[in-house]
Design an enzyme around this catalytic site. Structure first.
Site, PDB file in Angstrom:
ATOM      1  N   ASN A  20      40.635  41.929  34.613  1.00  0.00           N
ATOM      2  CA  ASN A  20      39.207  41.743  34.883  1.00  0.00           C
ATOM      3  C   ASN A  20      38.832  42.557  36.137  1.00  0.00           C
ATOM      4  O   ASN A  20      39.309  42.276  37.242  1.00  0.00           O
ATOM      5  CB  ASN A  20      39.000  40.230  35.085  1.00  0.00           C
ATOM      6  CG  ASN A  20      37.590  39.871  35.478  1.00  0.00           C
ATOM      7  OD1 ASN A  20      36.896  40.633  36.148  1.00  0.00           O
ATOM      8  ND2 ASN A  20      37.160  38.697  35.062  1.00  0.00           N
ATOM      9  N   ASP A  79      44.622  31.360  38.324  1.00  0.00           N
ATOM     10  CA  ASP A  79      44.167  30.638  37.142  1.00  0.00           C
ATOM     11  C   ASP A  79      43.200  29.580  37.639  1.00  0.00           C
ATOM     12  O   ASP A  79      43.427  28.978  38.692  1.00  0.00           O
ATOM     13  CB  ASP A  79      45.331  30.007  36.384  1.00  0.00           C
ATOM     14  CG  ASP A  79      44.929  29.710  34.937  1.00  0.00           C
ATOM     15  OD1 ASP A  79      44.447  30.629  34.259  1.00  0.00           O
ATOM     16  OD2 ASP A  79      45.055  28.552  34.499  1.00  0.00           O
ATOM     17  N   LYS A 197      28.168  29.863  47.911  1.00  0.00           N
ATOM     18  CA  LYS A 197      29.181  29.359  46.969  1.00  0.00           C
ATOM     19  C   LYS A 197      30.568  29.831  47.392  1.00  0.00           C
ATOM     20  O   LYS A 197      31.527  29.060  47.411  1.00  0.00           O
ATOM     21  CB  LYS A 197      28.871  29.835  45.540  1.00  0.00           C
ATOM     22  CG  LYS A 197      29.959  29.420  44.557  1.00  0.00           C
ATOM     23  CD  LYS A 197      29.801  29.975  43.167  1.00  0.00           C
ATOM     24  CE  LYS A 197      31.083  29.748  42.363  1.00  0.00           C
ATOM     25  NZ  LYS A 197      31.081  30.348  41.048  1.00  0.00           N
ATOM     26  N   HIS A 202      36.446  26.680  45.202  1.00  0.00           N
ATOM     27  CA  HIS A 202      37.872  26.470  44.938  1.00  0.00           C
ATOM     28  C   HIS A 202      38.665  27.749  45.203  1.00  0.00           C
ATOM     29  O   HIS A 202      39.771  27.714  45.718  1.00  0.00           O
ATOM     30  CB  HIS A 202      38.049  26.011  43.486  1.00  0.00           C
ATOM     31  CG  HIS A 202      37.203  26.756  42.496  1.00  0.00           C
ATOM     32  ND1 HIS A 202      35.843  26.911  42.644  1.00  0.00           N
ATOM     33  CD2 HIS A 202      37.506  27.429  41.361  1.00  0.00           C
ATOM     34  CE1 HIS A 202      35.349  27.622  41.641  1.00  0.00           C
ATOM     35  NE2 HIS A 202      36.347  27.963  40.855  1.00  0.00           N
TER      36      HIS A 202
HETATM   37  P1  IMP Z   1      40.309  32.124  34.358  1.00  0.00           P
HETATM   38  O1  IMP Z   1      40.896  31.647  35.627  1.00  0.00           O
HETATM   39  O2  IMP Z   1      39.856  33.549  34.436  1.00  0.00           O
HETATM   40  O3  IMP Z   1      41.188  31.830  33.180  1.00  0.00           O
HETATM   41  O4  IMP Z   1      38.936  31.339  34.137  1.00  0.00           O
HETATM   42  C1  IMP Z   1      38.887  30.027  33.674  1.00  0.00           C
HETATM   43  C2  IMP Z   1      37.472  29.595  33.407  1.00  0.00           C
HETATM   44  O5  IMP Z   1      37.125  28.621  34.375  1.00  0.00           O
HETATM   45  C3  IMP Z   1      36.398  30.640  33.532  1.00  0.00           C
HETATM   46  O6  IMP Z   1      36.197  31.331  32.342  1.00  0.00           O
HETATM   47  C4  IMP Z   1      35.168  29.798  33.880  1.00  0.00           C
HETATM   48  O7  IMP Z   1      34.596  29.263  32.743  1.00  0.00           O
HETATM   49  C5  IMP Z   1      35.744  28.628  34.626  1.00  0.00           C
HETATM   50  N1  IMP Z   1      35.513  28.827  36.047  1.00  0.00           N
HETATM   51  C6  IMP Z   1      36.422  29.184  36.975  1.00  0.00           C
HETATM   52  N2  IMP Z   1      35.847  29.305  38.177  1.00  0.00           N
HETATM   53  C7  IMP Z   1      34.538  29.029  37.986  1.00  0.00           C
HETATM   54  C8  IMP Z   1      33.408  29.020  38.869  1.00  0.00           C
HETATM   55  O8  IMP Z   1      33.484  29.306  40.071  1.00  0.00           O
HETATM   56  N3  IMP Z   1      32.245  28.695  38.299  1.00  0.00           N
HETATM   57  C9  IMP Z   1      32.089  28.402  36.988  1.00  0.00           C
HETATM   58  N4  IMP Z   1      33.084  28.412  36.133  1.00  0.00           N
HETATM   59  C10 IMP Z   1      34.322  28.725  36.627  1.00  0.00           C
END
Ligand code: IMP
Length: 216
Positions: A20, A79, A197, A202
């Site tokens: 990404n 993750d 934000k 997190h």
């Molecule tokens: P990954 O860590 O790229 O697998 O993302 C996991 C999913 O968690 C993302 O596609 C979002 O839907 C959700 N997510 C993670 N962080 C955020 C955030 O800061 N805001 C909203 N959704 C989040």
């Protein structure tokens, strides 16, 4: 997961185990002040491993280890996702999957309104079943994993506590931001400025822990 050994990255090259471009840019900017040169897994042509873990830490480590083994360099992966207390922590590691459109619903891709609606529907069912208010507590999680080619690793876990609101509000952010109200705020993550934000998220929490241990 075993505790971190205290091993440090130092300055030098670090593979960022993401395909990404947005994440690569964000992580590179955060690590640049410490002399770390970030290289994307995509630019090295590294494969994307299947995320078969059942926790954020397991999945972050799978991605970091895969990139470290394939490149021979230290690698960093993340993750993240949303966990809802009344749903036993779901969607958790399946946060992105819950937004996946099925083939019969038209073009493939992610539909965040559908995903937020699914969470809300499940909370409504809980409320109806218990004849009362449902606990709307939720938290965003972000786990960062560093893996070295010799198998050593370090894990940093970040959290942002809050509660879910309905209907969704705000046009900023992404994913589940329009329904997440962080503790201490009246606005959703999609209603507050990105800088605001980023200061409480997190991801910020996990990066602060990584920077403190690796470069403090
Ligand atoms: P990954 O860590 O790229 O697998 O993302 C996991 C999913 O968690 C993302 O596609 C979002 O839907 C959700 N997510 C993670 N962080 C955020 C955030 O800061 N805001 C909203 N959704 C989040």
């Amino acid at each position: 997961m075993s505790p971190n050994s205290g091993r440090r990255l130092g300055s030098g090259s670090l593979v960022i185990a993401t395909h990404n471009a947005g994440k690569l840019k964000e992580i590179s900017a955060l690590l640049d002040p410490y002399g770390v040169k970030c290289i994307s897994a995509g630019s090295l042509g590294l494969p994307e491993p299947a995320e078969t873990g059942t926790t954020f830490a397991q999945n972050a480590l799978i991605k970091a280890r895969s990139a470290a083994e394939a490149s021979g360099l230290a690698a960093l992966a993340d993750d993240s996702g949303l966990s809802v207390a009344a749903l036993g922590g779901r969607p958790g590691v399946y946060t992105a999957d819950w937004a996946e459109r099925q083939w019969f619903e038209g073009a493939p891709g992610r539909d965040w309104y559908m995903a937020m609606g699914k969470v809300e529907g499940m909370l409504a069912e809980k409320g109806a079943a218990s004849n009362g208010d449902v606990d709307r507590t939720a938290a965003f999680h972000c786990v960062l994993a560093i893996a070295w080619p010799d198998g050593e690793y370090a894990i940093y876990e970040g959290r942002c506590e809050g509660r879910l609101t309905w209907p969704p509000r705000g046009a900023m952010g992404f994913g589940y931001d329009p329904v997440f109200v962080p503790t201490g705020s009246a606005q959703t993550f999609a209603e507050i400025a990105p800088e605001e934000k980023h200061a409480i998220s997190h991801r910020a929490d996990a990066f602060a822990k990584l920077v403190a241990e690796q470069f403090g």
